[in-house]
Write a protein that holds these residues in place. Structure first.
Motif, mmCIF file in Angstrom:
data_model
loop_
_atom_site.group_PDB
_atom_site.id
_atom_site.type_symbol
_atom_site.label_atom_id
_atom_site.label_comp_id
_atom_site.label_asym_id
_atom_site.label_seq_id
_atom_site.Cartn_x
_atom_site.Cartn_y
_atom_site.Cartn_z
ATOM 1 N N GLU A 121 0.828 -1.195 0.000
ATOM 2 C CA GLU A 121 0.000 0.000 0.000
ATOM 3 C C GLU A 121 0.869 1.255 0.000
ATOM 4 O OE1 GLU A 121 -3.418 0.141 -0.154
ATOM 5 O OE2 GLU A 121 -3.183 -2.012 -0.566
ATOM 6 N N THR A 157 -1.315 7.214 2.523
ATOM 7 C CA THR A 157 -2.216 8.308 2.168
ATOM 8 C C THR A 157 -2.068 9.427 3.196
ATOM 9 O OG1 THR A 157 -4.007 7.293 3.427
ATOM 10 C CG2 THR A 157 -3.848 6.735 1.079
ATOM 11 N N SER A 163 -0.593 15.473 0.516
ATOM 12 C CA SER A 163 -1.085 16.020 -0.750
ATOM 13 C C SER A 163 -0.181 15.689 -1.936
ATOM 14 C CB SER A 163 -1.267 17.536 -0.634
ATOM 15 O OG SER A 163 -0.058 18.162 -0.270
ATOM 16 N N ARG A 175 2.768 12.781 -3.423
ATOM 17 C CA ARG A 175 3.398 11.487 -3.191
ATOM 18 C C ARG A 175 4.105 11.034 -4.460
ATOM 19 N NH1 ARG A 175 -1.181 7.505 -1.856
ATOM 20 N NH2 ARG A 175 -2.069 8.551 -3.669
ATOM 21 N N LYS A 231 -4.008 11.456 -6.290
ATOM 22 C CA LYS A 231 -4.596 11.168 -4.981
ATOM 23 C C LYS A 231 -5.263 9.799 -4.932
ATOM 24 C CE LYS A 231 -5.354 16.053 -3.884
ATOM 25 N NZ LYS A 231 -4.187 16.081 -2.991
ATOM 26 N N GLN A 232 -5.535 9.180 -6.094
ATOM 27 C CA GLN A 232 -6.205 7.888 -6.119
ATOM 28 C C GLN A 232 -5.238 6.705 -6.024
ATOM 29 O OE1 GLN A 232 -7.431 10.511 -8.267
ATOM 30 N NE2 GLN A 232 -8.819 10.719 -6.519
ATOM 31 N N SER A 255 -3.132 3.843 -4.885
ATOM 32 C CA SER A 255 -3.269 3.211 -3.573
ATOM 33 C C SER A 255 -2.315 2.052 -3.325
ATOM 34 C CB SER A 255 -4.709 2.718 -3.372
ATOM 35 O OG SER A 255 -5.047 1.785 -4.380
#
Length: 297
Positions: A188, A191, A194, A196, A222-223, A225
């Motif tokens: 993973e 999260t 803002s 990454r 942002k999606q 994962s």
């Protein structure tokens, strides 16, 4: 899932030591506070190698240097008086703040030979800490929380991720991970930040249907994962909150172009020294250096 892929660009540091430079990149200068990202090696260094392979004394302001190794050993010395070797799964964290000079030497390699492989990153300091008092710290063992889970061997280098907290003192919200993945293992991506990114240091992974191979950094949306390893892989995952516009001038980082010019003059005039070096061969300020991005008139 992936906003941009950045390919490392090979850069010589002299003496046969070459790095893959990832950040800064023309179209993406920073990820959170991370403003510089160099992949060192992998390189085999034979015993008796000359001293020109060392990174000679050079200065910094306005940033923290973060040196992390997968293999080998480097010796750090700085103008604060610290001498500290960094070895695999350890961190040398130097906060330059108002100004510090350091060198990084391959002393073990010179004595007995070595296999060097690692990452050096720079973390830009927030404006209120740009001129903080310089400091140095070494972190190892419990300072870098580790875990194993279904083919993933992880180490938290800095910040907070997956419910863990690393020992390094940071000046802004960030995270920095080292992952070793077996073939087919999934991991993973943390999260809560803002910005990454992840960098493949070895192997091949897949994320959002796209393959990434060694030497590539993916800027994530942002999606994004999770990732999956197509073969045994070494992956660095990083991110955090932006610290605002930063200018880069050789080894100096600041929110003020005038401060960069002052630092360059201090270096040229010999006002930033590293005591105790036996050769005093300080790195000269490059004549073609320029402030990037160009400050507005």
């Amino acid at each position: 899932m992936i906003e941009m892929i950045i390919e490392q660009r090979r850069r010589s540091l002299g003496g046969g030591l070459e790095v893959g430079r990832v950040l800064p990149f023309a179209k993406r200068r920073m990820v959170g506070p991370f403003i510089f990202f160099d992949h060192m090696g992998p390189i085999d260094v034979g015993a008796g190698v000359g001293r020109d392979i060392d990174v000679r004394p050079h200065p910094h302001i306005g940033l923290s240097t973060v040196t992390y190794l997968f293999a080998g050993e480097m010796m750090h010395r700085d103008s604060l008086g610290f001498t500290q070797a960094v070895r695999p799964q350890e961190v040398n964290w130097m906060t330059a703040g108002s100004g510090v000079t350091h060198s990084e030497r391959l002393e073990k390699a010179r004595a007995v030979g070595d296999h060097l492989h690692g990452i050096q990153a720079w973390v830009a300091l927030p404006t209120e800490y740009e001129e903080t008092t310089p400091a140095f710290a070494h972190y190892a063992g419990a300072d870098l929380p580790s875990w194993r889970d279904r083919g993933v061997n992880g180490h938290l280098i800095a910040g907070n991720a997956h419910g863990l907290t690393a020992g390094a003192r940071t000046h802004s919200p960030l995270f920095y991970l080292h992952l070793e993945l077996e073939t087919g293992a999934a991991a993973e991506v943390p999260t809560g930040h803002s910005e990454r990114a992840l960098y493949v240091a070895a192997g091949e992974i897949e994320l959002g249907g796209q393959r990434l191979t060694a030497g590539q950094m993916a800027i994530l949306d942002k999606q994004a994962s999770s990732m999956r390893a197509n073969q045994p892989s070494t992956v660095m995952v990083l991110g955090g909150e932006p610290v605002g516009e930063r200018y880069l001038y050789w080894n100096f980082v600041s929110s003020s172009p005038d401060r960069l010019r002052q630092a360059s003059e201090d270096w040229k005039a010999g006002r930033m020294i590293l005591p105790g070096e036996d050769d005093q061969e300080f790195t000269p300020f490059p004549e073609n250096a320029r402030i990037t991005p160009e400050p507005l008139a």
